[in-house]
Design a protein around this motif. Structure first.
Motif, mmCIF file in Angstrom:
data_model
loop_
_atom_site.group_PDB
_atom_site.id
_atom_site.type_symbol
_atom_site.label_atom_id
_atom_site.label_comp_id
_atom_site.label_asym_id
_atom_site.label_seq_id
_atom_site.Cartn_x
_atom_site.Cartn_y
_atom_site.Cartn_z
ATOM 1 N N TRP A 7 38.146 64.089 33.346
ATOM 2 C CA TRP A 7 38.303 63.380 34.617
ATOM 3 C C TRP A 7 37.616 64.134 35.750
ATOM 4 C CZ3 TRP A 7 39.446 59.345 32.303
ATOM 5 C CH2 TRP A 7 40.444 59.261 31.358
ATOM 6 N N ASP A 8 36.721 63.445 36.462
ATOM 7 C CA ASP A 8 35.996 64.060 37.565
ATOM 8 C C ASP A 8 36.907 64.181 38.798
ATOM 9 O OD1 ASP A 8 35.186 61.697 39.633
ATOM 10 O OD2 ASP A 8 35.254 60.946 37.567
ATOM 11 N N PRO A 9 36.537 65.029 39.745
ATOM 12 C CA PRO A 9 37.396 65.247 40.918
ATOM 13 C C PRO A 9 37.687 63.969 41.717
ATOM 14 C CG PRO A 9 35.765 66.992 40.766
ATOM 15 C CD PRO A 9 35.416 65.977 39.716
ATOM 16 N N LEU A 52 33.820 50.740 43.014
ATOM 17 C CA LEU A 52 32.431 51.209 43.060
ATOM 18 C C LEU A 52 32.205 52.335 42.052
ATOM 19 C CD1 LEU A 52 31.864 51.236 46.928
ATOM 20 C CD2 LEU A 52 30.895 49.624 45.266
ATOM 21 N N TRP A 53 33.162 53.284 41.989
ATOM 22 C CA TRP A 53 33.076 54.414 41.070
ATOM 23 C C TRP A 53 33.134 53.936 39.621
ATOM 24 C CZ3 TRP A 53 30.870 58.573 42.326
ATOM 25 C CH2 TRP A 53 31.067 59.769 41.652
ATOM 26 N N GLY A 54 33.807 52.813 39.393
ATOM 27 C CA GLY A 54 33.906 52.249 38.057
ATOM 28 C C GLY A 54 32.598 51.687 37.538
ATOM 29 N N PHE A 55 31.631 51.494 38.437
ATOM 30 C CA PHE A 55 30.312 51.017 38.029
ATOM 31 C C PHE A 55 29.221 52.076 38.206
ATOM 32 C CE2 PHE A 55 32.639 47.119 39.042
ATOM 33 C CZ PHE A 55 32.499 46.458 37.835
ATOM 34 N N ALA A 56 29.425 53.010 39.153
ATOM 35 C CA ALA A 56 28.372 53.976 39.464
ATOM 36 C C ALA A 56 28.756 55.421 39.175
ATOM 37 C CB ALA A 56 27.987 53.848 40.941
ATOM 38 N N GLY A 57 29.998 55.676 38.822
ATOM 39 C CA GLY A 57 30.458 57.050 38.605
ATOM 40 C C GLY A 57 30.044 57.588 37.255
ATOM 41 N N PRO A 58 30.549 58.762 36.915
ATOM 42 C CA PRO A 58 30.237 59.346 35.609
ATOM 43 C C PRO A 58 30.818 58.505 34.473
ATOM 44 C CG PRO A 58 31.897 60.654 36.749
ATOM 45 C CD PRO A 58 31.429 59.611 37.718
ATOM 46 N N HIS A 59 30.368 58.784 33.288
ATOM 47 C CA HIS A 59 30.741 57.975 32.109
ATOM 48 C C HIS A 59 32.246 57.748 31.996
ATOM 49 C CE1 HIS A 59 30.602 56.310 28.093
ATOM 50 N NE2 HIS A 59 31.457 57.235 27.690
ATOM 51 N N SER A 60 33.042 58.793 32.150
ATOM 52 C CA SER A 60 34.487 58.651 31.955
ATOM 53 C C SER A 60 35.153 57.791 33.026
ATOM 54 C CB SER A 60 35.159 60.023 31.898
ATOM 55 O OG SER A 60 34.984 60.702 33.131
ATOM 56 N N ALA A 61 34.490 57.596 34.163
ATOM 57 C CA ALA A 61 35.053 56.778 35.240
ATOM 58 C C ALA A 61 34.617 55.321 35.147
ATOM 59 C CB ALA A 61 34.633 57.342 36.607
ATOM 60 N N ARG A 62 33.600 55.051 34.370
ATOM 61 C CA ARG A 62 33.043 53.690 34.308
ATOM 62 C C ARG A 62 33.942 52.771 33.486
ATOM 63 N NH1 ARG A 62 26.563 53.905 34.521
ATOM 64 N NH2 ARG A 62 26.473 55.606 36.045
ATOM 65 N N PHE A 63 34.164 51.593 34.021
ATOM 66 C CA PHE A 63 35.009 50.616 33.336
ATOM 67 C C PHE A 63 34.459 50.283 31.958
ATOM 68 C CE2 PHE A 63 35.790 49.334 37.904
ATOM 69 C CZ PHE A 63 36.999 49.972 37.986
ATOM 70 N N ALA A 64 33.154 50.225 31.840
ATOM 71 C CA ALA A 64 32.539 49.888 30.554
ATOM 72 C C ALA A 64 32.860 50.925 29.477
ATOM 73 C CB ALA A 64 31.025 49.764 30.719
ATOM 74 N N SER A 65 33.204 52.142 29.875
ATOM 75 C CA SER A 65 33.468 53.191 28.887
ATOM 76 C C SER A 65 34.862 53.091 28.291
ATOM 77 C CB SER A 65 33.275 54.577 29.519
ATOM 78 O OG SER A 65 34.324 54.860 30.412
ATOM 79 N N LYS A 162 48.878 67.122 33.125
ATOM 80 C CA LYS A 162 48.078 68.302 33.455
ATOM 81 C C LYS A 162 46.588 67.958 33.429
ATOM 82 C CE LYS A 162 47.133 73.044 32.058
ATOM 83 N NZ LYS A 162 47.367 74.068 31.034
ATOM 84 N N ALA A 163 46.173 67.142 32.461
ATOM 85 C CA ALA A 163 44.770 66.735 32.381
ATOM 86 C C ALA A 163 44.352 65.941 33.616
ATOM 87 C CB ALA A 163 44.531 65.913 31.118
ATOM 88 N N MET A 164 45.271 65.144 34.174
ATOM 89 C CA MET A 164 44.930 64.378 35.367
ATOM 90 C C MET A 164 44.908 65.265 36.614
ATOM 91 S SD MET A 164 43.756 61.691 36.636
ATOM 92 C CE MET A 164 43.804 60.320 35.523
ATOM 93 N N VAL A 165 45.511 66.431 36.539
ATOM 94 C CA VAL A 165 45.439 67.390 37.654
ATOM 95 C C VAL A 165 44.184 68.251 37.519
ATOM 96 C CG1 VAL A 165 46.534 69.412 38.696
ATOM 97 C CG2 VAL A 165 47.916 67.431 38.072
ATOM 98 N N THR A 166 43.930 68.764 36.322
ATOM 99 C CA THR A 166 42.824 69.710 36.123
ATOM 100 C C THR A 166 41.511 69.053 35.731
ATOM 101 O OG1 THR A 166 43.293 70.028 33.766
ATOM 102 C CG2 THR A 166 44.462 71.465 35.341
ATOM 103 N N GLY A 167 41.580 67.857 35.156
ATOM 104 C CA GLY A 167 40.383 67.194 34.654
ATOM 105 C C GLY A 167 40.052 67.563 33.217
ATOM 106 N N VAL A 168 40.847 68.460 32.617
ATOM 107 C CA VAL A 168 40.564 68.968 31.277
ATOM 108 C C VAL A 168 41.698 68.579 30.332
ATOM 109 C CG1 VAL A 168 40.203 71.045 29.895
ATOM 110 C CG2 VAL A 168 39.270 70.912 32.208
#
Length: 179
Positions: A7-9, A52-65, A162-168
């Motif tokens: 998860w990105d910041p 917007l992030w769901g279409f233009a963000g990194p792979h894990s944020a994209r709705f298509a993923s 914890k993963a949603m806090v740290t991104g890992v």
């Protein structure tokens, strides 16, 4: 344990800001106050940013993923029923359905909330009732979401909060990973 950055910041800030703002409006604020409306507008802005992030963000944020498929849903339900531990690096199929449910519900809450501030819908009963029904549905959905996160954390051995806090996500070595 293997570590996977997921998860990105921006996604994490969106998530926890939404949690804080929705909880404030639902639990602590007077629905008639100006603060209630401004929190609603802020949530609306967050939703636009997330869309917007769901279409233009990194792979894990994209709705298509993380679009859920029937096969993915059946596989996850089967895993849960049989105790098979398969870890999804991003959203599980059921988790993806919940995200889409929450985003659509919040859009409905915002739309009816804005409608109630206009001359055309001021005091119109069905708009107020729909707003209240959607808020109640959101509260039920949030409770189900939190329960499912806790259940999946225990079932898979992955600390999802914890993963949603740290991104890992830290995945146990013996778990099967579903990308």
């Amino acid at each position: 344990m293997s570590r996977h950055f997921v998860w990105d910041p921006l996604l994490r800030i969106f998530h926890w800001s939404l949690v804080a703002l929705f909880a404030t409006n639902a639990l602590f604020d007077n629905p008639e106050s100006k603060l209630h409306r401004w929190i609603g507008y802020t949530i609306g802005g967050l939703i636009v940013l997330r869309l917007l992030w769901g279409f233009a963000g990194p792979h894990s944020a994209r709705f298509a993923s993380f679009l859920p498929t029937r096969a993915g849903l059946i596989r996850q339900i089967t895993d849960m029923a049989t105790g098979r531990r398969r870890v999804h690096l991003m959203h599980t199929p059921l988790g993806a359905l919940m995200i889409f449910n929450l985003l659509l519900t919040l859009c409905g809450i915002i739309a009816t909330g804005v409608m109630m501030t206009t001359d055309a819908f001021w005091g119109v009963g069905w708009v107020e009732e729909m707003h209240e029904v959607l808020v109640s549905w959101a509260e039920v959905s949030v409770a189900l979401h939190v329960g499912a996160v806790l259940w999946e954390s225990r079932r898979t051995g992955v600390n999802l909060p914890k993963a949603m806090v740290t991104g890992v996500k830290c995945v146990p070595d013996d778990a099967k990973i579903e990308a």
